[in-house]
Design an enzyme around this catalytic site. Structure first.
Site, PDB file in Angstrom:
ATOM      1  N   CYS A 231      71.459  39.982  20.217  1.00  0.00           N
ATOM      2  CA  CYS A 231      71.095  38.725  20.877  1.00  0.00           C
ATOM      3  C   CYS A 231      71.049  38.871  22.396  1.00  0.00           C
ATOM      4  O   CYS A 231      70.142  38.333  23.051  1.00  0.00           O
ATOM      5  CB  CYS A 231      72.112  37.639  20.526  1.00  0.00           C
ATOM      6  SG  CYS A 231      72.415  37.409  18.774  1.00  0.00           S
ATOM      7  N   ASP A 232      72.017  39.560  22.979  1.00  0.00           N
ATOM      8  CA  ASP A 232      72.192  39.554  24.436  1.00  0.00           C
ATOM      9  C   ASP A 232      71.925  40.880  25.126  1.00  0.00           C
ATOM     10  O   ASP A 232      71.965  40.956  26.351  1.00  0.00           O
ATOM     11  CB  ASP A 232      73.627  39.108  24.769  1.00  0.00           C
ATOM     12  CG  ASP A 232      73.950  37.738  24.203  1.00  0.00           C
ATOM     13  OD1 ASP A 232      73.032  36.902  24.160  1.00  0.00           O
ATOM     14  OD2 ASP A 232      75.106  37.514  23.805  1.00  0.00           O
TER      15      ASP A 232
ATOM     16  N   CYS B 166      77.312  39.560  20.184  1.00  0.00           N
ATOM     17  CA  CYS B 166      76.055  39.901  19.507  1.00  0.00           C
ATOM     18  C   CYS B 166      75.198  40.772  20.419  1.00  0.00           C
ATOM     19  O   CYS B 166      74.537  40.275  21.334  1.00  0.00           O
ATOM     20  CB  CYS B 166      75.294  38.642  19.121  1.00  0.00           C
ATOM     21  SG  CYS B 166      73.717  38.969  18.323  1.00  0.00           S
TER      22      CYS B 166
END
Length: 299
Positions: A132-133, A129
């Site tokens: 997300c990261d 992701c």
């Protein structure tokens, strides 16, 4: 007993819930992730959904959910584990032991990320992701593995954060749409690495490099992180033996969402379809609910 139990709260499931509300049918939307709205929620920018050009994926998912709630849909947090056909309809058994009953079921559980099956691929830190990261790799060097829309979209998103983004693909050309390919070609800090087959992700607790073969030669790239976008696998384990699946595990069904199990319908990425996008998932949800409504009327 609900008129329809919807498994999954992505665009397909939420559209089915919206149409259920319009049809005055009671609907329960079941989702294993708290307040989840499907994989669209981790998409940085959506450019191909009509009328909402450039919207953030999370915001689009929230709009779907808010509309379903406004039209009367109920929500339940739980992961469906098995299904049992009854004289009245269906029993849905969840992993926590709870049971919900409905006259019909619409299965829209979608897909999960396909994992990178190489040496070091499990023990090293590989992200699936970018949204997300990506923040953790600001001004660092990362690699994105894949050649489809998701991979190129991730590379473009990471290019705004990372110093350099290596886009590694096993073929000699990308599969992504031409608009994404054009943007990638115009982005200076994205470096395509074509015809490259990854052999190993090296490093300690965190990824430190990628080893791959290219034209018969083994090569290495030093990176601070690896992002993987090499496709998806359908979340249909709970349907094995319940309805017919194809050789890849997708539910066999046409645009009407009708499966081989009476009263069980399917919509979205989890069914056999040539295109898996937000707009096709939403259309699937509408079609599946229409089929479920006709089935209920016939009962």
């Amino acid at each position: 007993m609900y008129d329809v139990i919807i498994i999954g709260s992505g665009p397909a499931g939420l559209t089915a819930a919206i149409y259920a509300g319009r049809a005055m049918l009671s609907a329960l939307v079941c989702e294993k992730d708290y307040m989840g709205t499907g994989q669209i929620s981790v998409t940085d920018r959506v450019e191909n959904y009509p009328g909402l050009y450039g919207i953030n994926g999370y915001d689009l998912g929230e709009k779907f959910r808010e509309q379903a709630e406004t039209l009367g849909a109920e929500f339940y947090e739980g992961e469906a584990e098995s299904f049992e056909k009854t004289a009245e309809g269906w029993k849905v058994i969840f992993k926590d032991g709870s049971v919900k009953e409905g006259k019909t079921v619409i299965y829209t559980a979608g897909t999960s990320y396909r994992h990178l099956d190489v040496a070091g691929g499990e023990k090293q830190r590989i992200s699936y992701c970018a949204v997300c990261d990506g923040f953790f790799y600001k001004d660092k060097v990362v690699a994105v593995v894949g050649g489809g829309d998701t991979a190129l979209g991730d590379a473009l998103y990471l290019s705004k954060l990372a110093k350099t983004v290596y886009l590694i693909h096993r073929r000699d050309e990308f599969r992504a749409n031409k608009a994404l390919q054009k943007k990638v070609a115009e982005t200076d800090n994205i470096v395509p690495v074509m015809s490259a087959v990854i052999k190993e992700v090296t490093g300690g607790e965190n990824a430190e490099g990628v080893t791959y073969t290219q034209n018969g030669e083994e090569k290495n790239i030093a990176v601070d992180g690896v992002f993987c976008a090499i496709g998806s696998v359908p979340n249909t384990q709970a349907l094995e033996g319940v309805c017919e699946l194809d050789e890849s595990g997708y539910v066999k069904a046409g645009e009407d969402g009708i499966t081989t199990a009476k009263g069980l319908f399917v919509a979205g990425d989890v069914r056999t379809t040539p295109l898996r996008q937000v707009i096709t998932a939403a259309a699937d949800g509408a079609n599946a609910l229409s089929s479920a409504e006709k089935y209920i009327m016939e009962l």
